[in-house]
Design a protein around this motif. Structure first.
Motif, PDB file in Angstrom:
ATOM      1  N   ALA A 350     -15.387   0.191   1.490  1.00 49.88           N
ATOM      2  CA  ALA A 350     -16.169  -0.958   1.026  1.00 49.88           C
ATOM      3  C   ALA A 350     -15.879  -2.209   1.835  1.00 49.88           C
ATOM      4  O   ALA A 350     -16.650  -3.177   1.793  1.00 49.88           O
ATOM      5  N   TYR A 351     -14.774  -2.191   2.594  1.00 53.45           N
ATOM      6  CA  TYR A 351     -14.372  -3.392   3.348  1.00 53.45           C
ATOM      7  C   TYR A 351     -14.585  -3.228   4.857  1.00 53.45           C
ATOM      8  O   TYR A 351     -13.956  -3.905   5.661  1.00 53.45           O
ATOM      9  N   ARG A 352     -15.507  -2.345   5.237  1.00 54.38           N
ATOM     10  CA  ARG A 352     -15.810  -2.178   6.665  1.00 54.38           C
ATOM     11  C   ARG A 352     -16.357  -3.475   7.266  1.00 54.38           C
ATOM     12  O   ARG A 352     -15.956  -3.866   8.366  1.00 54.38           O
ATOM     13  N   LYS A 353     -17.271  -4.093   6.544  1.00 53.47           N
ATOM     14  CA  LYS A 353     -17.905  -5.315   7.060  1.00 53.47           C
ATOM     15  C   LYS A 353     -17.783  -6.487   6.095  1.00 53.47           C
ATOM     16  O   LYS A 353     -18.224  -7.587   6.403  1.00 53.47           O
ATOM     17  N   ARG A 354     -17.223  -6.236   4.926  1.00 55.55           N
ATOM     18  CA  ARG A 354     -17.135  -7.286   3.905  1.00 55.55           C
ATOM     19  C   ARG A 354     -15.683  -7.586   3.585  1.00 55.55           C
ATOM     20  O   ARG A 354     -14.885  -6.676   3.376  1.00 55.55           O
ATOM     21  N   ASP A 355     -15.350  -8.851   3.533  1.00 52.14           N
ATOM     22  CA  ASP A 355     -13.996  -9.262   3.151  1.00 52.14           C
ATOM     23  C   ASP A 355     -13.970  -9.619   1.668  1.00 52.14           C
ATOM     24  O   ASP A 355     -14.926 -10.223   1.161  1.00 52.14           O
ATOM     25  N   PRO A 356     -12.891  -9.268   0.960  1.00 51.39           N
ATOM     26  CA  PRO A 356     -12.771  -9.718  -0.434  1.00 51.39           C
ATOM     27  C   PRO A 356     -12.554 -11.226  -0.497  1.00 51.39           C
ATOM     28  O   PRO A 356     -12.130 -11.844   0.489  1.00 51.39           O
ATOM     29  N   GLU A 357     -12.843 -11.798  -1.644  1.00 54.57           N
ATOM     30  CA  GLU A 357     -12.651 -13.246  -1.810  1.00 54.57           C
ATOM     31  C   GLU A 357     -11.173 -13.598  -1.649  1.00 54.57           C
ATOM     32  O   GLU A 357     -10.300 -12.899  -2.150  1.00 54.57           O
ATOM     33  N   LYS A 358     -10.906 -14.687  -0.941  1.00 53.56           N
ATOM     34  CA  LYS A 358      -9.527 -15.073  -0.645  1.00 53.56           C
ATOM     35  C   LYS A 358      -8.780 -15.439  -1.925  1.00 53.56           C
ATOM     36  O   LYS A 358      -9.335 -16.058  -2.829  1.00 53.56           O
ATOM     37  N   ASP A 359      -7.498 -15.042  -1.981  1.00 57.48           N
ATOM     38  CA  ASP A 359      -6.606 -15.343  -3.109  1.00 57.48           C
ATOM     39  C   ASP A 359      -7.161 -14.831  -4.432  1.00 57.48           C
ATOM     40  O   ASP A 359      -7.001 -15.457  -5.476  1.00 57.48           O
ATOM     41  N   SER A 360      -7.814 -13.701  -4.404  1.00 57.66           N
ATOM     42  CA  SER A 360      -8.367 -13.108  -5.619  1.00 57.66           C
ATOM     43  C   SER A 360      -7.654 -11.794  -5.926  1.00 57.66           C
ATOM     44  O   SER A 360      -6.910 -11.261  -5.093  1.00 57.66           O
ATOM     45  N   ASP A 361      -7.911 -11.255  -7.119  1.00 55.80           N
ATOM     46  CA  ASP A 361      -7.365  -9.940  -7.472  1.00 55.80           C
ATOM     47  C   ASP A 361      -7.899  -8.880  -6.516  1.00 55.80           C
ATOM     48  O   ASP A 361      -7.186  -7.933  -6.166  1.00 55.80           O
ATOM     49  N   GLU A 362      -9.149  -9.039  -6.061  1.00 51.49           N
ATOM     50  CA  GLU A 362      -9.733  -8.043  -5.164  1.00 51.49           C
ATOM     51  C   GLU A 362      -9.014  -8.027  -3.816  1.00 51.49           C
ATOM     52  O   GLU A 362      -8.813  -6.953  -3.226  1.00 51.49           O
ATOM     53  N   GLU A 363      -8.632  -9.192  -3.310  1.00 49.93           N
ATOM     54  CA  GLU A 363      -7.931  -9.237  -2.029  1.00 49.93           C
ATOM     55  C   GLU A 363      -6.607  -8.487  -2.116  1.00 49.93           C
ATOM     56  O   GLU A 363      -6.265  -7.693  -1.231  1.00 49.93           O
ATOM     57  N   GLU A 364      -5.880  -8.704  -3.200  1.00 47.64           N
ATOM     58  CA  GLU A 364      -4.603  -8.000  -3.369  1.00 47.64           C
ATOM     59  C   GLU A 364      -4.841  -6.513  -3.597  1.00 47.64           C
ATOM     60  O   GLU A 364      -4.060  -5.669  -3.136  1.00 47.64           O
ATOM     61  N   PHE A 365      -5.928  -6.192  -4.297  1.00 47.70           N
ATOM     62  CA  PHE A 365      -6.306  -4.801  -4.530  1.00 47.70           C
ATOM     63  C   PHE A 365      -6.544  -4.093  -3.193  1.00 47.70           C
ATOM     64  O   PHE A 365      -6.015  -2.995  -2.954  1.00 47.70           O
ATOM     65  N   ALA A 366      -7.316  -4.722  -2.311  1.00 49.03           N
ATOM     66  CA  ALA A 366      -7.605  -4.136  -1.001  1.00 49.03           C
ATOM     67  C   ALA A 366      -6.327  -3.952  -0.179  1.00 49.03           C
ATOM     68  O   ALA A 366      -6.134  -2.912   0.470  1.00 49.03           O
ATOM     69  N   GLU A 367      -5.447  -4.950  -0.209  1.00 53.02           N
ATOM     70  CA  GLU A 367      -4.167  -4.852   0.508  1.00 53.02           C
ATOM     71  C   GLU A 367      -3.382  -3.630   0.031  1.00 53.02           C
ATOM     72  O   GLU A 367      -2.814  -2.875   0.835  1.00 53.02           O
ATOM     73  N   ASN A 368      -3.331  -3.438  -1.270  1.00 52.34           N
ATOM     74  CA  ASN A 368      -2.574  -2.319  -1.833  1.00 52.34           C
ATOM     75  C   ASN A 368      -3.202  -0.975  -1.462  1.00 52.34           C
ATOM     76  O   ASN A 368      -2.482   0.012  -1.242  1.00 52.34           O
ATOM     77  N   LEU A 369      -4.529  -0.912  -1.399  1.00 50.61           N
ATOM     78  CA  LEU A 369      -5.194   0.333  -1.005  1.00 50.61           C
ATOM     79  C   LEU A 369      -4.808   0.722   0.423  1.00 50.61           C
ATOM     80  O   LEU A 369      -4.501   1.885   0.704  1.00 50.61           O
TER      81      LEU A 369
END
Length: 609
Positions: A350-369
């Motif tokens: 899902a993050y091939r071309k899209r970045d998660p919102e900065k300083d959000s739960d999604e950003e940390e979620f993506a980092e953990n994945l």
């Protein structure tokens, strides 16, 4: 006959002792004395005297009294005891013998009342010690037993045991004071309360179980007032009492659409994180198949009401999974067996071309994945799943098109190329036209973050090590190094100078600190100094020198170019580096370490000749 509940709910009518007014006896005596004085009698007067007085009052024969006297001015007459003189005040507010205070209570009773008031207002501090713990533990056990008894007796009548559950819940919350007194943890374990607390997790009322989870999170938190030894005593007792199994069973019965249950899931994950802060416990948690399955299903489950459909618990589940995989081979294999690699690839795509919102739960979620994926692909089985799931191709797309995902994808490739399935991954990367992307990033090294450069160096070193000799993929890779008049080799020598200068500065600082230290003191600081050298770029410098050594061994033109670029010392620089790496090898490192030793010995011979 009244029920137990009725007796507890209705106050019992106890006989009350009415405190008499201390002035009443005085008033009665005064009235009697006034009547007798009005009759002209006294205690010592004769009977005749009384008869004469009666006769003089007329025919009704009623004895004369104060009330019969006509009064011209009622306000001029004072009744009762006289007022105290002005300016005189009783300091203690009681009588001469100290018996009465205002309101008619004794001095002792007033002291008891004051003590109770202070206790209720919090002014009176309770001493938290072993005696307090034993009293609290006894009350805790009583509340558990009473609730169990009432639940069994009135199974179909919840109103008859709901009060006991409120009492039990309050008792659990009261135990939170223990988190501030780590010195009592050993006693808490010794008296058997740990088993009782863990047993509460199986309570039919999920609210009670959630309270127990919250308490466990507080007791095992890193901010609790405990030493490492005290913490270990408690956690080992919890694991022995099967806390992981019971926490897992609660995850399956909690409904996160309810705010209370959602908080309960968070507390459970918090307990697991606390337990796994000791890496020895990673195996205990990961070995629970139900736990691993729940984590995988939870990271795949979107949170409909959360921003980007990633709520706190979904993010937390990904973090727990990343912790489980960090340094445990068995957990990584378990993940791969449960198709976890495919699940992770699908989520990160899902993050091939899209970045998660900065300083959000999604950003940390993506980092953990991405952390989960990088850890998993180091193992052979997970590496095979990574290739089968087209993970190499996905990472290359992210390197070309992604933004936040670019650095994470590069890290995943670096780990996969140095893992148990490195040869297969290396071949796939070349076949997927990955060389152009990787070498293109190398030439832009000065514009990239240091971490990206280091991952690129790691990937190139792995390609030269794991691509089969004489294979088409290896020949294509070597051709990339020598094209355009050896510009890639020139770039590597420049990077070597940068890292060598950084490491030399760190080594000079360490030498100054070593001066004046004894051998024992120096040994104590050895790990610290090694860490500082690694931070300065020791590992990357060695990887660059390893790549240059491979090119010396593979291509004569590259050998001459490298000899000129390295200056006066020529190839002696590479020889010393290879020997240092060989000496630093762990003799008991297993098959992989043995293969590395053989590679270094072969390269040393090539460089020397």
């Amino acid at each position: 006959m009244a029920s137990i509940d009725d007796l507890f709910r209705k106050p019992i009518a106890l006989p009350k002792r009415k405190l008499e007014d201390p002035t009443k006896a005085f008033s009665n005596a005064l009235s009697n004395k006034s009547a007798k004085l009005a009759e002209g009698s006294s205690p010592r007067s004769s009977t005749n005297g009384s008869q004469d007085a009666t006769a003089s009052n007329g025919s009704n024969g009623r004895a004369a009294s104060v009330e019969d006297e006509p009064l011209d001015d009622q306000d001029a007459v004072e009744a009762g005891p006289s007022r105290p003189s002005q300016g005189v005040e009783d300091d203690a507010g009681d009588d001469e013998e100290g018996r009465f205070f205002g309101g008619g209570v004794t001095k002792q009773e007033r002291e008891v009342i004051d003590y109770i008031d202070k206790n209720e207002s919090g002014e009176l501090e309770e001493k938290i010690d072993a005696a307090w713990l034993r009293r609290t533990a006894i009350n805790f056990e009583r509340k558990i037993n009473k609730n169990a008894e009432l639940r069994a007796k009135y199974e179909s009548e919840p109103m008859k045991f709901v009060g006991s559950e409120a009492d039990l819940d309050a008792e659990i919350k009261g135990l939170s004071l223990l988190s501030e007194h780590g010195e009592l943890y050993a006693e808490f374990v010794k008296i058997g309360s740990v088993g009782s607390l863990v047993g509460i997790l199986a309570h039919e009322n999920t609210d009670i179980a959630i309270s127990a989870c919250e308490l466990l999170a507080e007791l095992t938190d890193e901010d609790s007032a405990t030493t490492e030894e005290q913490w270990n005593i408690l956690v080992k007792a919890l694991i022995k009492a099967d806390v992981v199994d019971l926490l897992t069973s609660n995850l399956s019965r909690l409904d996160e659409s309810s705010e209370t249950d959602r908080a309960g899931v968070y507390h459970i994950l918090n307990v697991l994180e606390n337990i796994m802060s000791d890496t020895d416990n990673l195996e205990v948690v990961g070995a629970n198949n139900a736990m691993l399955e729940w984590l995988l299903s939870r990271i795949k489950k979107p949170d409909p009401d959360a921003r980007a459909k990633v709520g706190q618990n979904r993010q937390y589940a990904a973090e727990i999974l990343a912790i489980l995989l960090q340094s445990n081979k068995r957990n990584r294999d378990r993940l791969a067996q449960k198709e976890g690699v495919d699940a992770l690839l699908e989520l990160v795509s899902a993050y091939r071309k899209r970045d998660p919102e900065k300083d959000s739960d999604e950003e940390e979620f993506a980092e953990n994945l991405f952390d989960c994926l990088a850890c998993a692909v180091e193992e052979r089985f997970a590496g095979e799943k990574f290739v089968e799931g087209e993970g190499v191709e996905l990472c290359l797309i992210m390197l070309r098109e992604g933004r936040l995902a670019k650095a994470r994808a590069l890290r995943v490739l670096d780990h996969a190329l140095s893992g148990g399935n490195a040869t297969t991954v290396s071949i796939r990367l070349v076949d997927a036209a990955g060389l152009k992307t990787i070498f293109g990033m190398l030439m832009k090294g000065h514009k990239m973050e240091r971490s990206l450069v280091e991952h690129i160096i790691g990937i190139l070193a792995s390609l030269l090590r794991y691509l089969p000799g004489g294979s088409a993929q290896r020949i294509r890779t070597l051709a990339k190094f020598v094209e355009n008049d050896y510009e890639k080799i020139t770039k590597l020598v420049e990077l070597r100078r940068e890292y060598k200068a950084r490491l030399s500065k760190a080594d000079a600082d360490i030498r100054r600190e070593r001066e004046g230290l004894s051998k024992a003191q120096a040994e104590e600081r050895a790990d610290e100094w090694l860490s500082r050298r690694l931070d300065a770029g020791l590992f990357t410098l060695q990887a660059i020198e390893l790549i240059l050594s491979w090119m010396v061994a593979e291509d004569n033109g590259a050998r001459q170019t490298i000899t000129i670029l390295l200056g006066e010392d020529g190839l002696k620089v590479l020889e010393r580096s290879l020997k240092d790496q060989l000496e630093g090898m762990d003799p008991g490192g297993g098959d992989e370490a043995k293969a590395t030793e053989e590679m270094l010995e072969a390269l040393i011979l090539c460089v020397e000749s």
